[in-house]
Scaffold this motif. Structure first.
Motif, mmCIF file in Angstrom:
data_model
loop_
_atom_site.group_PDB
_atom_site.id
_atom_site.type_symbol
_atom_site.label_atom_id
_atom_site.label_comp_id
_atom_site.label_asym_id
_atom_site.label_seq_id
_atom_site.Cartn_x
_atom_site.Cartn_y
_atom_site.Cartn_z
ATOM 1 N N ASN A 179 0.799 -1.261 0.104
ATOM 2 C CA ASN A 179 -0.012 -0.149 -0.083
ATOM 3 C C ASN A 179 0.929 1.292 -0.024
ATOM 4 O OD1 ASN A 179 -2.130 -1.582 0.042
ATOM 5 N ND2 ASN A 179 -2.623 -1.450 2.183
ATOM 6 N N TYR A 180 2.073 1.129 0.396
ATOM 7 C CA TYR A 180 2.748 2.391 0.664
ATOM 8 C C TYR A 180 4.003 2.386 -0.068
ATOM 9 C CZ TYR A 180 0.001 3.256 4.791
ATOM 10 O OH TYR A 180 -0.992 3.507 5.606
ATOM 11 N N LEU A 181 4.709 1.391 -0.566
ATOM 12 C CA LEU A 181 6.062 1.083 -1.086
ATOM 13 C C LEU A 181 5.727 2.040 -2.502
ATOM 14 C CD1 LEU A 181 8.508 -0.031 -0.019
ATOM 15 C CD2 LEU A 181 8.079 -2.193 -1.566
ATOM 16 N N TYR A 182 4.841 1.843 -3.463
ATOM 17 C CA TYR A 182 4.916 2.310 -4.756
ATOM 18 C C TYR A 182 4.247 3.576 -4.731
ATOM 19 C CZ TYR A 182 5.289 -2.916 -5.189
ATOM 20 O OH TYR A 182 5.670 -4.072 -4.908
ATOM 21 N N LYS A 183 3.729 4.038 -3.623
ATOM 22 C CA LYS A 183 2.617 5.266 -3.739
ATOM 23 C C LYS A 183 3.130 6.462 -4.298
ATOM 24 C CE LYS A 183 -1.284 7.460 -1.274
ATOM 25 N NZ LYS A 183 -1.904 7.381 0.267
ATOM 26 N N ASP A 184 4.334 6.778 -3.720
ATOM 27 C CA ASP A 184 4.966 8.008 -4.475
ATOM 28 C C ASP A 184 5.407 7.689 -5.744
ATOM 29 O OD1 ASP A 184 4.816 9.451 -1.816
ATOM 30 O OD2 ASP A 184 6.228 8.554 -1.362
ATOM 31 N N ILE A 185 5.766 6.747 -6.065
ATOM 32 C CA ILE A 185 6.570 6.526 -7.542
ATOM 33 C C ILE A 185 5.095 6.401 -8.761
ATOM 34 C CG2 ILE A 185 7.722 4.847 -9.094
ATOM 35 C CD1 ILE A 185 8.981 3.768 -6.531
ATOM 36 N N LEU A 186 3.977 5.863 -8.153
ATOM 37 C CA LEU A 186 2.888 5.810 -8.871
ATOM 38 C C LEU A 186 2.308 7.043 -9.345
ATOM 39 C CD1 LEU A 186 1.384 2.452 -8.100
ATOM 40 C CD2 LEU A 186 2.825 2.637 -9.912
ATOM 41 N N GLU A 187 2.372 8.073 -8.190
ATOM 42 C CA GLU A 187 1.747 9.377 -8.425
ATOM 43 C C GLU A 187 3.029 10.337 -9.142
ATOM 44 O OE1 GLU A 187 1.097 10.566 -4.207
ATOM 45 O OE2 GLU A 187 -0.536 9.249 -4.254
ATOM 46 N N TYR A 188 4.098 9.692 -9.319
ATOM 47 C CA TYR A 188 5.115 10.674 -9.992
ATOM 48 C C TYR A 188 4.957 10.613 -11.447
ATOM 49 C CZ TYR A 188 9.659 12.673 -10.597
ATOM 50 O OH TYR A 188 10.773 13.463 -11.157
ATOM 51 N N LYS A 189 4.710 11.866 -12.135
ATOM 52 C CA LYS A 189 4.942 11.877 -13.345
ATOM 53 C C LYS A 189 4.029 10.758 -14.286
ATOM 54 C CE LYS A 189 8.732 15.138 -13.460
ATOM 55 N NZ LYS A 189 10.462 15.080 -13.791
ATOM 56 N N GLY A 190 2.996 10.227 -13.832
ATOM 57 C CA GLY A 190 2.219 9.217 -14.528
ATOM 58 C C GLY A 190 2.801 7.893 -14.635
ATOM 59 N N ILE A 191 3.586 7.418 -14.050
ATOM 60 C CA ILE A 191 4.350 6.171 -14.276
ATOM 61 C C ILE A 191 3.126 5.211 -14.223
ATOM 62 C CG2 ILE A 191 5.458 4.203 -12.969
ATOM 63 C CD1 ILE A 191 7.438 6.787 -13.958
ATOM 64 N N LYS A 192 3.275 4.449 -15.230
ATOM 65 C CA LYS A 192 2.120 3.639 -15.709
ATOM 66 C C LYS A 192 2.356 2.084 -15.659
ATOM 67 C CE LYS A 192 0.567 7.239 -18.991
ATOM 68 N NZ LYS A 192 0.125 7.736 -20.372
ATOM 69 N N LYS A 193 3.238 1.589 -15.354
ATOM 70 C CA LYS A 193 3.689 0.201 -15.083
ATOM 71 C C LYS A 193 3.855 -0.107 -13.910
ATOM 72 C CE LYS A 193 5.569 0.449 -19.796
ATOM 73 N NZ LYS A 193 6.980 0.147 -20.687
ATOM 74 N N PRO A 194 2.857 -0.282 -12.786
ATOM 75 C CA PRO A 194 3.298 -0.771 -11.351
ATOM 76 C C PRO A 194 3.470 -2.134 -11.564
ATOM 77 C CG PRO A 194 0.897 -0.569 -11.941
ATOM 78 C CD PRO A 194 1.653 0.155 -13.064
ATOM 79 N N GLU A 195 3.136 -3.037 -12.568
ATOM 80 C CA GLU A 195 3.699 -4.572 -12.446
ATOM 81 C C GLU A 195 4.860 -4.690 -12.824
ATOM 82 O OE1 GLU A 195 3.253 -8.367 -11.600
ATOM 83 O OE2 GLU A 195 1.355 -6.887 -11.566
ATOM 84 N N LEU A 196 5.597 -3.642 -13.521
ATOM 85 C CA LEU A 196 7.001 -3.788 -14.093
ATOM 86 C C LEU A 196 7.543 -3.577 -12.619
ATOM 87 C CD1 LEU A 196 9.385 -4.032 -15.776
ATOM 88 C CD2 LEU A 196 9.074 -1.456 -16.347
ATOM 89 N N LEU A 197 7.488 -2.437 -11.937
ATOM 90 C CA LEU A 197 7.846 -2.255 -10.519
ATOM 91 C C LEU A 197 8.131 -3.305 -9.824
ATOM 92 C CD1 LEU A 197 6.549 1.290 -9.550
ATOM 93 C CD2 LEU A 197 9.057 0.740 -9.902
ATOM 94 N N ARG A 198 7.016 -4.322 -9.615
ATOM 95 C CA ARG A 198 6.766 -5.500 -8.651
ATOM 96 C C ARG A 198 7.630 -6.174 -9.293
ATOM 97 N NH1 ARG A 198 1.202 -3.677 -8.969
ATOM 98 N NH2 ARG A 198 0.427 -2.753 -7.127
ATOM 99 N N LYS A 199 7.890 -6.798 -10.507
ATOM 100 C CA LYS A 199 8.693 -7.696 -11.012
ATOM 101 C C LYS A 199 10.217 -7.341 -10.900
ATOM 102 C CE LYS A 199 5.488 -9.442 -14.630
ATOM 103 N NZ LYS A 199 5.153 -9.696 -15.901
ATOM 104 N N LEU A 200 10.406 -6.010 -10.687
ATOM 105 C CA LEU A 200 12.024 -5.543 -10.896
ATOM 106 C C LEU A 200 12.114 -5.671 -9.245
ATOM 107 C CD1 LEU A 200 14.313 -4.060 -11.918
ATOM 108 C CD2 LEU A 200 13.161 -1.883 -11.525
ATOM 109 N N LEU A 201 11.445 -5.415 -8.413
ATOM 110 C CA LEU A 201 11.683 -5.609 -6.950
ATOM 111 C C LEU A 201 12.170 -6.706 -6.586
ATOM 112 C CD1 LEU A 201 9.467 -2.815 -5.261
ATOM 113 C CD2 LEU A 201 11.778 -2.821 -5.153
#
Length: 371
Positions: A179-201
């Motif tokens: 709930n918190y880890l990606y919040k700032d990133i996903l709000e930042y400049k329209g990052i549109k690939k949350p699933e990519l972030l999770r796979k990268l992590l």
């Protein structure tokens, strides 16, 4: 209330600056503001999650801001990244040369650093706040108690809520991670690939303690190398992971462009791969020990005002040192061993190339001086 080391650092400073405290969500920045309050202080507290408080700072003239803080000993601006054009507001507050101490917190360095980097340069002192440190916990309980809980810290980490609610540690970490880890990133400049972030992590978590290849990650994730590097940069700015570069100086066969990626918190790393198994049934115990020690050293350096630069070292023939610190022209090197009795020596190539450097093996029996 567990006393934070950064509180003492901030109280001891006498510089007439605006104090900006950056750090991930849920590490206790708002609680620390409470610790900074003195009994006789007149305090203006603004929580910028609150729309009305944001309006107090947005689109104001210098005169209006002066009227806002006039008469207060301390001004506290929490979650400042929510304020539009906060950099300009802080610049004007700095220009006022007010006698009030001004503290500003932000839950990521993405928006806030972008906002303040230009307008308020020279008016700010920037600090970083991390999850609890082992030193802070030992001061709250005792070294003996923290030694007893060392394996727990390696698995569940040191987020404040996790530390104070150990029975719910697993659920709390999964909540923070989801709930918190990606919040700032996903709000930042329209990052549109949350699933990519999770796979990268997940990929970074599974490579803990190893050198990271952007090319390998890009092939694994099916995206270009630049995207991988950009996303790791975002994760670093949101205090999820941090990178160490390889140290190179005199040797021809030193790896010069390598990188290792560590997590700011062991518990978050384990939550990402959903593995809270005890140490005796894991195959990554050495990597967890290394991550804990490197992250604790980073906290130590930050809170003690050390300007040591941190690296790892490796040659093309796979000779390596876990941590190299450069400070004031001196090199101090460290190897991390979870199992006692496993002694290490400085690689001959390193000792020959850097004869004045020191070497120490850090184990569970001698780590306190290191952290």
């Amino acid at each position: 209330m567990i006393q934070r080391l950064l509180t003492d650092v901030l109280k001891a400073s006498s510089l007439q600056k605006i104090y900006v405290i950056l750090g991930p969500r849920q590490v206790g920045k708002t609680t620390m503001l409470e610790q900074l309050k003195q009994p006789n202080d007149s305090i203006l507290m603004m929580d910028c999650d609150n729309y009305d408080d944001r309006l107090l700072l947005e689109d104001k003239t210098k005169t209006e801001l002066n009227n806002l803080i006039d008469g207060y000993d301390v001004v506290m601006i929490d979650e400042a990244q929510k304020v539009t054009n906060i950099g300009l507001s802080l610049k004007m507050l700095g220009d006022l040369k007010s006698s009030a101490r001004i503290y500003v917190t932000g839950s990521s360095s993405l928006q806030l650093t972008d906002e303040i980097s230009e307008p308020a340069t020279g008016r700010l002192l920037e600090y970083k706040m991390y999850p609890m440190s082992l030193t802070e916990m030992a001061q709250h309980t005792s070294k003996k108690e923290e030694q007893r809980l060392l394996q727990v810290r390696m698995i569940y980490g040191l987020y404040p809520e996790v530390v104070t609610n150990p029975k719910d540690a697993r659920q709390l970490l999964l909540t923070i991670a989801n709930n918190y880890l990606y919040k700032d990133i996903l709000e930042y400049k329209g990052i549109k690939k949350p699933e990519l972030l999770r796979k990268l992590l997940v990929a970074l978590a599974l490579q803990l303690g190893n050198e990271v290849s952007y090319n390998e990650l890009s092939n694994m994730l099916g995206v270009d190398k630049e995207t991988v590097e950009n996303y790791i940069d975002l994760l670093e700015k949101c205090f999820v992971v941090f990178r160490l570069n390889s140290y190179s100086g005199n040797l021809r066969n030193e790896i010069k462009k390598g990188k290792k990626v560590y997590f700011y918190d062991n518990g978050i790393r384990n939550a990402i791969i959903s593995n809270f198994a005890p140490l005796e049934s894991r195959n990554d115990t050495g990597a967890l020990w290394e991550n804990l020690m490197v992250s604790e050293r980073m906290k130590h350096n930050e809170y003690t005002g050390s300007y040591a630069q941190m690296f790892f070292w490796r040659t093309q023939k796979q000779k390596e040192i876990d941590l190299v610190e450069w400070k004031d022209g001196m090199l101090d090197t460290f190897e991390f061993k979870w199992k006692e009795g496993k002694t290490s020596r400085m690689p001959k190539d390193f000792a020959s190339a850097y004869p004045n450097s020191t070497f120490k093996t850090i184990t569970p029996s001698n780590f306190w001086e290191f952290v």
